[in-house]
Design a protein around this motif. Structure first.
Motif, PDB file in Angstrom:
ATOM      1  N   HIS A  36     -39.059  16.449   5.191  1.00 30.96           N
ATOM      2  CA  HIS A  36     -40.116  16.603   6.199  1.00 30.96           C
ATOM      3  C   HIS A  36     -40.832  15.301   6.520  1.00 30.96           C
ATOM      4  CE1 HIS A  36     -39.426  20.870   5.575  1.00 30.96           C
ATOM      5  NE2 HIS A  36     -39.475  20.619   4.279  1.00 30.96           N
ATOM      6  N   LEU A  37     -41.153  14.531   5.501  1.00 30.28           N
ATOM      7  CA  LEU A  37     -41.818  13.235   5.665  1.00 30.28           C
ATOM      8  C   LEU A  37     -41.073  12.210   4.825  1.00 30.28           C
ATOM      9  CD1 LEU A  37     -45.495  14.468   5.253  1.00 30.28           C
ATOM     10  CD2 LEU A  37     -44.479  13.674   7.378  1.00 30.28           C
ATOM     11  N   ILE A  38     -40.455  11.226   5.479  1.00 30.00           N
ATOM     12  CA  ILE A  38     -39.650  10.232   4.781  1.00 30.00           C
ATOM     13  C   ILE A  38     -40.067   8.849   5.275  1.00 30.00           C
ATOM     14  CG2 ILE A  38     -37.317   9.461   4.244  1.00 30.00           C
ATOM     15  CD1 ILE A  38     -36.353  12.263   5.240  1.00 30.00           C
ATOM     16  N   LEU A  39     -40.502   8.009   4.369  1.00 31.04           N
ATOM     17  CA  LEU A  39     -40.943   6.668   4.748  1.00 31.04           C
ATOM     18  C   LEU A  39     -39.802   5.675   4.577  1.00 31.04           C
ATOM     19  CD1 LEU A  39     -43.200   4.871   5.748  1.00 31.04           C
ATOM     20  CD2 LEU A  39     -43.936   4.562   3.372  1.00 31.04           C
ATOM     21  N   GLN A  45     -39.988   8.950   9.199  1.00 28.53           N
ATOM     22  CA  GLN A  45     -38.928   9.812   9.716  1.00 28.53           C
ATOM     23  C   GLN A  45     -39.067  11.183   9.074  1.00 28.53           C
ATOM     24  OE1 GLN A  45     -35.169   7.913   8.933  1.00 28.53           O
ATOM     25  NE2 GLN A  45     -35.716   6.027  10.015  1.00 28.53           N
ATOM     26  N   GLY A  46     -38.178  12.106   9.476  1.00 24.69           N
ATOM     27  CA  GLY A  46     -38.181  13.428   8.863  1.00 24.69           C
ATOM     28  C   GLY A  46     -38.450  14.533   9.868  1.00 24.69           C
ATOM     29  N   GLN A  47     -38.250  15.748   9.414  1.00 25.62           N
ATOM     30  CA  GLN A  47     -38.371  16.915  10.283  1.00 25.62           C
ATOM     31  C   GLN A  47     -39.767  17.051  10.888  1.00 25.62           C
ATOM     32  OE1 GLN A  47     -36.747  20.681   8.815  1.00 25.62           O
ATOM     33  NE2 GLN A  47     -38.496  21.765   9.682  1.00 25.62           N
ATOM     34  N   SER A  48     -40.799  17.021  10.060  1.00 26.42           N
ATOM     35  CA  SER A  48     -42.163  17.172  10.571  1.00 26.42           C
ATOM     36  C   SER A  48     -42.537  16.029  11.508  1.00 26.42           C
ATOM     37  CB  SER A  48     -43.167  17.235   9.409  1.00 26.42           C
ATOM     38  OG  SER A  48     -42.962  18.394   8.642  1.00 26.42           O
ATOM     39  N   VAL A  49     -42.075  14.825  11.176  1.00 25.21           N
ATOM     40  CA  VAL A  49     -42.370  13.654  11.999  1.00 25.21           C
ATOM     41  C   VAL A  49     -41.754  13.805  13.384  1.00 25.21           C
ATOM     42  CG1 VAL A  49     -42.010  11.174  12.259  1.00 25.21           C
ATOM     43  CG2 VAL A  49     -42.627  12.115  10.026  1.00 25.21           C
ATOM     44  N   GLU A  50     -40.481  14.178  13.428  1.00 23.70           N
ATOM     45  CA  GLU A  50     -39.798  14.313  14.718  1.00 23.70           C
ATOM     46  C   GLU A  50     -40.416  15.412  15.571  1.00 23.70           C
ATOM     47  OE1 GLU A  50     -35.623  14.280  15.161  1.00 23.70           O
ATOM     48  OE2 GLU A  50     -35.267  13.011  13.408  1.00 23.70           O
ATOM     49  N   LEU A  51     -40.758  16.528  14.940  1.00 22.97           N
ATOM     50  CA  LEU A  51     -41.350  17.632  15.690  1.00 22.97           C
ATOM     51  C   LEU A  51     -42.709  17.245  16.269  1.00 22.97           C
ATOM     52  CD1 LEU A  51     -40.453  20.669  13.400  1.00 22.97           C
ATOM     53  CD2 LEU A  51     -39.493  20.147  15.647  1.00 22.97           C
ATOM     54  N   LEU A  52     -43.510  16.550  15.479  1.00 19.09           N
ATOM     55  CA  LEU A  52     -44.825  16.157  15.969  1.00 19.09           C
ATOM     56  C   LEU A  52     -44.718  15.054  17.017  1.00 19.09           C
ATOM     57  CD1 LEU A  52     -47.719  16.982  15.685  1.00 19.09           C
ATOM     58  CD2 LEU A  52     -48.022  15.270  13.909  1.00 19.09           C
ATOM     59  N   GLN A  53     -43.720  14.195  16.892  1.00 20.34           N
ATOM     60  CA  GLN A  53     -43.493  13.183  17.927  1.00 20.34           C
ATOM     61  C   GLN A  53     -43.130  13.836  19.254  1.00 20.34           C
ATOM     62  OE1 GLN A  53     -40.500  10.847  15.881  1.00 20.34           O
ATOM     63  NE2 GLN A  53     -41.972   9.271  15.273  1.00 20.34           N
ATOM     64  N   LEU A  54     -42.288  14.873  19.200  1.00 17.65           N
ATOM     65  CA  LEU A  54     -41.961  15.627  20.410  1.00 17.65           C
ATOM     66  C   LEU A  54     -43.215  16.211  21.039  1.00 17.65           C
ATOM     67  CD1 LEU A  54     -38.772  17.654  19.354  1.00 17.65           C
ATOM     68  CD2 LEU A  54     -38.875  15.906  21.131  1.00 17.65           C
ATOM     69  N   LEU A  55     -44.045  16.822  20.193  1.00 15.73           N
ATOM     70  CA  LEU A  55     -45.252  17.476  20.678  1.00 15.73           C
ATOM     71  C   LEU A  55     -46.235  16.469  21.253  1.00 15.73           C
ATOM     72  CD1 LEU A  55     -46.710  20.176  20.951  1.00 15.73           C
ATOM     73  CD2 LEU A  55     -47.596  19.870  18.625  1.00 15.73           C
ATOM     74  N   GLN A 241     -37.152  25.239  25.466  1.00 16.35           N
ATOM     75  CA  GLN A 241     -36.121  24.253  25.816  1.00 16.35           C
ATOM     76  C   GLN A 241     -35.097  24.063  24.695  1.00 16.35           C
ATOM     77  OE1 GLN A 241     -38.612  20.859  26.671  1.00 16.35           O
ATOM     78  NE2 GLN A 241     -38.765  21.349  28.856  1.00 16.35           N
ATOM     79  N   GLY A 242     -35.334  24.679  23.549  1.00 11.12           N
ATOM     80  CA  GLY A 242     -34.414  24.581  22.420  1.00 11.12           C
ATOM     81  C   GLY A 242     -34.584  23.331  21.586  1.00 11.12           C
ATOM     82  N   LEU A 243     -35.602  22.516  21.873  1.00 12.68           N
ATOM     83  CA  LEU A 243     -35.778  21.245  21.169  1.00 12.68           C
ATOM     84  C   LEU A 243     -36.299  21.438  19.745  1.00 12.68           C
ATOM     85  CD1 LEU A 243     -37.246  19.095  24.082  1.00 12.68           C
ATOM     86  CD2 LEU A 243     -34.917  19.105  23.188  1.00 12.68           C
ATOM     87  N   ILE A 244     -37.083  22.487  19.532  1.00 14.99           N
ATOM     88  CA  ILE A 244     -37.605  22.751  18.181  1.00 14.99           C
ATOM     89  C   ILE A 244     -36.469  23.124  17.240  1.00 14.99           C
ATOM     90  CG2 ILE A 244     -39.157  24.163  16.787  1.00 14.99           C
ATOM     91  CD1 ILE A 244     -40.610  22.308  18.727  1.00 14.99           C
ATOM     92  N   ASP A 245     -35.681  24.136  17.629  1.00 14.16           N
ATOM     93  CA  ASP A 245     -34.583  24.581  16.769  1.00 14.16           C
ATOM     94  C   ASP A 245     -33.550  23.491  16.557  1.00 14.16           C
ATOM     95  OD1 ASP A 245     -35.665  27.054  16.324  1.00 14.16           O
ATOM     96  OD2 ASP A 245     -34.455  28.100  17.826  1.00 14.16           O
TER      97      ASP A 245
END
Length: 265
Positions: A36-39, A45-55, A241-245
């Protein structure tokens, strides 16, 4: 007249520029909470980082990361030093401080340890009086469900718990023998094993403790209601838009769960 119009237009441009620059979301991040959070050297980087960047991009905001352990992050949200935390479980007690956007992950907390060196466990209730694991690491300030909270009222079990302030300490504590088991999301264990962390293969999920959707918790202190509504609508749009999944599937190949939006403002 023309001069006044030009001056007014310039002032409008300046105000708009200030408004755009002011839209900065400060996210609490702690090192080594994969996937989720990778430095990395190049940044977070990581799942949570990418999702919040999208948002953040969807609502036209800049995203910055502030290194902060979990319990301190909750304090900093209340003091206005942070705008958002990840992996926040919904509760009535938290809804006055947070808007819950998501969920961004289905958290599955397991008791994790080496089954070859620990007593056999069938249910969580075995720990109330029958099974002594010695030392179990829990994250200070984390919520592991109502059953776990009731279990902590048992003196037999409570004395086994060791509170730690940093997520990245858990595997190190296991390796050093300072704890015999940890409470952790199974996705973290899968990442450790997939990326061949030292001795990670020998640790296994022993018993399910708690499973729940977790959200991005946005501060009601620092963000306006209009912005919170904008974030809620943006998350729904990204999901449609399918970006989350698509993002989740890159990190959760073994356990793909459709994340239906259920934000609570």
């Amino acid at each position: 007249m023309r001069k006044r119009l030009l001056s007014a237009l310039a002032a409008t441009v300046v105000l708009c520029s200030v408004s755009v620059q002011a839209c900065v979301l400060r996210m609490a991040a702690e090192t080594d909470f994969p996937p989720h959070l990778i430095l990395k050297e190049q940044g977070w980087q990581g799942q949570s980082v990418e999702l919040l960047q999208l948002l953040a991009r969807e609502v036209g905001c800049e995203l910055t990361f502030i290194n902060s352990p979990w319990l301190r992050s909750l304090v900093q949200i209340n003091s206005g030093e942070l705008d958002v935390v990840s992996h926040l479980s919904y509760s009535e007690a938290r809804k006055s401080d947070f808007a819950f956007i998501g969920p961004h992950h289905i958290e599955s907390i397991w008791l994790i340890g080496d089954p070859d060196t620990l007593p056999r466990i069938s249910t969580l209730q075995d720990l109330s009086q029958d099974v002594d694991l010695g030392r179990i690491a829990e994250l200070n300030g984390a919520y592991y469900g109502e059953e776990f909270e009731l279990l902590k009222q048992s003196p037999f079990f409570a004395r086994q718990l060791v509170s730690i302030s940093s997520i990245q300490d858990k595997l190190a504590l296991l390796e050093a023998g300072r704890v015999n088991a940890i409470l952790e999301d199974v996705s973290v264990l899968q990442y450790w094993q997939t990326h061949q962390y030292k001795n990670a293969k020998k640790y296994q999920p022993l018993v399910l403790v708690y499973q729940s959707p977790v959200y991005f918790g946005f501060s009601k202190r620092t963000l306006s209601k209009a912005m919170l509504v904008k974030l809620q609508q943006a998350w729904k749009k990204l999901h449609e838009q399918g970006l989350i999944d698509r993002t989740v599937q890159r990190y959760q190949r073994k356990n793909i769960t459709t994340l239906t939006p259920s934000s609570r403002l």
